[in-house]
Write an enzyme that holds these catalytic residues in place. Structure first.
Site, PDB file in Angstrom:
ATOM      1  N   GLU A 218      -3.838  12.453   2.751  1.00  0.00           N
ATOM      2  CA  GLU A 218      -3.672  12.413   1.299  1.00  0.00           C
ATOM      3  C   GLU A 218      -3.913  13.810   0.747  1.00  0.00           C
ATOM      4  O   GLU A 218      -4.751  14.560   1.254  1.00  0.00           O
ATOM      5  CB  GLU A 218      -4.687  11.442   0.675  1.00  0.00           C
ATOM      6  CG  GLU A 218      -4.691  11.529  -0.851  1.00  0.00           C
ATOM      7  CD  GLU A 218      -5.398  10.375  -1.534  1.00  0.00           C
ATOM      8  OE1 GLU A 218      -6.321   9.807  -0.930  1.00  0.00           O
ATOM      9  OE2 GLU A 218      -5.017  10.053  -2.673  1.00  0.00           O
ATOM     10  N   CYS A 418      -4.943   7.245  -3.633  1.00  0.00           N
ATOM     11  CA  CYS A 418      -4.764   7.250  -5.082  1.00  0.00           C
ATOM     12  C   CYS A 418      -3.569   8.099  -5.491  1.00  0.00           C
ATOM     13  O   CYS A 418      -2.953   7.841  -6.530  1.00  0.00           O
ATOM     14  CB  CYS A 418      -6.048   7.739  -5.748  1.00  0.00           C
ATOM     15  SG  CYS A 418      -7.376   6.537  -5.580  1.00  0.00           S
ATOM     16  N   ASN A 546      -1.901   0.351  -2.926  1.00  0.00           N
ATOM     17  CA  ASN A 546      -3.084   0.998  -2.380  1.00  0.00           C
ATOM     18  C   ASN A 546      -4.312   0.431  -3.054  1.00  0.00           C
ATOM     19  O   ASN A 546      -4.494   0.650  -4.248  1.00  0.00           O
ATOM     20  CB  ASN A 546      -3.026   2.512  -2.619  1.00  0.00           C
ATOM     21  CG  ASN A 546      -4.337   3.186  -2.267  1.00  0.00           C
ATOM     22  OD1 ASN A 546      -4.774   3.146  -1.125  1.00  0.00           O
ATOM     23  ND2 ASN A 546      -4.988   3.799  -3.260  1.00  0.00           N
ATOM     24  N   GLU A 547      -5.104  -0.295  -2.335  1.00  0.00           N
ATOM     25  CA  GLU A 547      -6.375  -0.863  -2.821  1.00  0.00           C
ATOM     26  C   GLU A 547      -6.318  -1.240  -4.309  1.00  0.00           C
ATOM     27  O   GLU A 547      -7.219  -0.917  -5.076  1.00  0.00           O
ATOM     28  CB  GLU A 547      -7.557   0.065  -2.504  1.00  0.00           C
ATOM     29  CG  GLU A 547      -7.525   1.444  -3.115  1.00  0.00           C
ATOM     30  CD  GLU A 547      -8.837   2.188  -2.954  1.00  0.00           C
ATOM     31  OE1 GLU A 547      -9.406   2.186  -1.862  1.00  0.00           O
ATOM     32  OE2 GLU A 547      -9.296   2.789  -3.952  1.00  0.00           O
TER      33      GLU A 547
END
Ligand code: AHR
Length: 838
Positions: A218, A418, A546-547
């Site tokens: 990331e 994120c 994503n989460e």
């Protein structure tokens, strides 16, 4: 909620400070008071107190949070004000509504049957929420003082359930808090060196996924620009914007640039490309004006190396001019030089030259010296070392990629985290903005507080995967931004409007076409071919989400994307998401959704303490087999101070042994985050720290490498036994000792090797013998081992952040047994070759 077996076994016997002293002996109901406090500005969640007479109140915990606000960014939001509760008879659950803050007229809504299990929160305008009521009752409570809340009359078992949930949470916190530093004084005070036998059991072997150990890249901590992406010029596109970084007052389109002998300004009137609208205007009143770039903490230059320089430019006033390009050290030493000629006119031209360094410096700057007075427009000013990983143009740092290659990753997840779902819907990462000519890519602000050029884009990610021999796992937003979004309002609830979802779904489908399609028939595949990769990339899996908060907004959008992808590309594995934690409402609701849709795999995330990893080695033992698989996509062991050290790394090694045991459920894992540029971290711990000239793999990196390099295709069960005398000396510490001995035996069918991994998370040495006599190459034919026993050992001080492994010298084979002594706090891997392979 999933309880650890370890936790449940121990819960009943422990003393707790929970105020359960008064029980309603004759009564079968009690008063329950639900409230939040203004402590931490309302960030402590929903509390309960109970009473049988409404006079004497017992706070549970006291002030245990049964649910917390999920709204908006950490720090600024996550507040709960004026919670109110009511029972919905028809649906047989409690509804809870609370205000989020004083500014927005919004409320959160969630439901629960028992105040222990919760649905994820949805957020509504207060005006449209007919069930909103202000809590009416005011009470003075011993720890909280005067609070406003909601009084209910409930059956006693519900209160008892709350008390025991609080006890469970306290017990959880206690075991999560176990630290190795307490071993010698506390739990293992009298522990003597141990003798352990491991019996390898030939029956019950199971296949291990061939992509168990991978990496998650990331762009956090300057992982991409200023990190893996080898570009040496910072802000080459003059696209830095003030909103990206509020802490750095110098942040903006001229960040990292310096103008001398000229006026420099930013213009947007006639850019090279509309995606890249800012460029610099250099007004040089006299010859020898200078524009220089400081790089990322300087530009590292190595004698003898060549550097590709390029820019887009034009001369708008004055004659066509020569620009000297040079690399200069901080002491003023000229390290390399060349020149380009800019032509007069309205057209942007790309100019290139190569600089060969005649001397080295760790910190240098790039200087452009304008021979003549004039007005110059410049953009995309770039400097790349030719020495990139695999010599790729627009390539990646060789040293960092080599550190990745040594991990033998079987897949790479990218571009986030994120970063994928972004801060608000306008910040969602759109993959198609990251491909094509660099000047046409659309930069974006980075959720972690800096700038993404997208020079390292999807083409480069896929190429990296190919260069590493790893499978690509791109992760696209599920039509919703980060659950902690601070912009656009509504946290994650601000999903892509439904009337725009078809376009977004098309974007997801186009990615598959771009990666795998045929250039003859697909325009996306043609773009891939034109970029240099006519052959398909062979994309086999794609992450959606994503989460995320598994709210209604999420579920609706996820399902739309999921169904479209499954219908169009049934061969593609879709990886879903089950929220940011190992338990709780998103985890539960995410799994419900996965089961309902039959999703092939879901991505679990958890950043926990060493105690958690030690005490949850049974986490996957009870997962359903033959159903949705798990990708443990983000995990790391955290201690206060957030070092990546031997203590955390060994807890990860213990846990990974349990993951290998459960590799029929867990098909992929990746530690997170991967990279951190020293001095520019937003998150710790990370796996690899670096600066411009050095790469510092952490102790946790070594654990990942040892697992990656010693993966197996088949898991072979084994059991651990302590010698009788050791069992006697241990007494109560018995189970604590067992939990700190990790064993995993795997077979690597490709190399005809057995790998024995042994973790000793104890303050004493452990003399282990591993009985391999049950292993056979075929029915009735025991394995014959070749002579060499190879292995490596990772050990050191618990706080060591940069441990390196050493060859394992004391391992030997004796009459079908592997003998080895593991020092205190160590991780050993032994490889044994099979000599009689048929
Ligand atoms: O790994 C760092 C961050 O942790 C990721 O971006 C996010 O998915 C998680 O919260």
């Amino acid at each position: 909620m999933k309880n650890s077996l370890f936790s449940l076994l121990a819960i009943a016997s422990l003393p707790f400070g929970v105020q359960a002293k008064v029980t309603p002996a004759q009564s079968d109901s009690a008063y329950l008071f639900a409230y939040s406090t203004l402590k931490s500005e309302g960030r402590n969640g929903l509390h309960f107190a109970w009473s049988t007479d409404r006079i004497l109140w017992h706070e549970i915990g006291p002030e245990h949070a049964f649910v917390k606000s999920d709204y908006g960014p950490w720090g600024a939001q996550k507040r709960m004000l004026n919670p109110s509760v009511r029972w919905n008879t028809e649906k047989a659950f409690y509804e809870v509504v609370f205000e989020l803050n004083e500014q927005e007229h919004k409320v959160a809504y969630c439901t629960t049957p028992d105040f222990v299990h919760w649905t994820p929160q949805d957020y509504y305008d207060r005006s449209v929420t007919d069930y909103f009521t202000n809590p009416k009752t005011e009470l003075r409570l011993p720890s909280s003082g005067v609070v406003k809340g909601e009084m209910l009359r409930v059956a006693w078992p519900l209160v008892a359930g709350l008390i025991s949930e609080c006890q469970r949470a306290q017990y959880q916190a206690q075991i999560d808090g176990e630290r190795a530093a307490d071993d010698l004084q506390g739990r293992f005070r009298n522990l003597k060196p141990l003798q352990t036998s491991v019996r390898v059991i030939a029956e019950g072997q199971k296949d291990i996924s061939d992509r168990l150990i991978g990496i998650f890249f990331e762009d956090i901590n300057y992982g991409a620009d200023g990190g893996l992406y080898a570009e040496l010029v910072q802000n080459r596109d003059f696209e830095y914007t003030e909103r990206e970084n509020h802490r750095d007052k110098s942040w903006g389109p001229l960040k990292a640039w310096k103008c001398e002998g000229a006026e420099c300004s930013i213009a947007t009137a006639d850019p090279i490309h509309s995606n890249n609208e800012h460029y610099v205007v250099v007004d040089a009143a006299a010859p020898s004006a200078l524009l220089s770039n400081e790089g990322y903490d300087g530009i590292p230059v190595r004698q003898g190396e060549k550097y590709d320089f390029s820019l887009f430019g034009r001369v708008v006033e004055g004659k066509s001019g020569r620009v000297q390009v040079r690399l200069v050290s901080t002491s003023g030493q000229l390290l390399a030089q060349s020149s380009i000629n800019l032509t007069k006119g309205a057209k942007w031209s790309r100019m290139k030259t190569v600089l060969k360094a005649t001397a080295s410096a760790d910190v240098a700057r790039l200087e452009l010296c304008f021979a003549d007075a004039g007005r110059y427009h410049l953009d995309m000013v770039s400097l790349f070392p030719q020495n990139t990983f695999r010599g790729r143009k627009n390539g990646l740092r060789r040293d960092l990629c080599e550190a990745l290659a040594a991990l033998k990753p079987r897949f790479v997840r990218f571009p986030g985290g994120c970063v994928s779902h972004g801060n608000g819907i306008d910040n969602i990462y759109h993959w198609q903005n990251s491909i094509g000519p660099l000047e046409s890519r659309k930069p974006n602000w980075n959720i972690w507080g800096y700038h993404q050029t997208l020079g390292l884009g999807y083409y480069e990610y896929f190429q990296l995967c190919e260069d590493l021999g790893a499978e690509p796992l791109p992760v696209l937003a599920a039509g919703v931004p980060c659950q902690n979004s601070g912009v656009g309002g509504n946290g994650q609830q601000g999903g892509i409007p439904l009337d725009q979802m078809q376009d977004y779904i098309q974007e997801v489908l186009d990615l598959v076409e771009w990666a795998n399609g045929d250039p003859k028939t697909s325009r996306w595949a043609r773009m891939r071919a034109e970029a240099g990769h006519p052959k398909p990339f062979g994309l086999k899996m794609i992450g959606i989400g994503n989460e995320d908060l598994i709210s209604d907004v999420f579920k609706q959008r996820f399902e739309m994307i999921y169904k479209a992808v499954r219908e169009r590309y049934p061969e593609l594995e879709v990886v879903g998401t089950v929220g940011p934690f190992w338990e709780g409402s998103d985890y539960e609701e995410g799994w419900r959704l996965a089961n309902r849709l039959g999703i092939q795999c879901v991505d679990e995330h958890y950043y926990n303490s060493p105690g958690w990893f030690i005490n949850h080695q049974d986490f996957y033992d009870s997962y359903r087999r033959g159903a949705t698989k798990v990708y443990l996509g983000e995990y790391a062991s955290h201690i206060p101070g957030r070092a990546n050290c031997l203590e955390t790394a060994l807890s990860e090694a213990l846990y990974l042994c349990s993951v290998e045991r459960n590799a029929d459920v867990v098909e992929m894992t990746s530690y997170a985050p991967l990279f951190a540029r020293k001095g520019h971290t937003q998150w710790n711990p990370d796996m690899i720290y670096f600066d411009n000239v050095s790469v510092e793999p952490t102790t946790g990196y070594q654990v990942q490498r040892m697992f990656g390099q010693n993966a197996g295709s088949v898991y072979v069960p084994s059991e651990v036994m302590l010698s009788t005398s050791d069992s006697r000396q241990l007494g109560a510490a018995h189970s604590d000792v067992f939990k700190r001995i990790g064993v995993s035996v795997v077979k690597d069918d490709d190399t005809h090797t057995y790998v024995v991994k042994l973790v000793n998370y104890l303050p004493v040495a452990n003399e282990v013998d591993v009985d391999l006599s049950s292993l056979q190459v075929a029915e009735g034919q025991p394995v014959v081992w070749d002579e060499t026993v190879r292995g490596e050992l990772l050990t050191g001080e618990l706080a060591d952040t940069r441990c390196e492994s050493v060859p394992l010298t004391n391992a030997r084979l004796e009459s079908g047994k592997l003998k080895i002594t593991l020092p205190a706090y160590s991780f050993g891997v032994v490889r044994l070759g099979v000599a009689n392979v048929r």
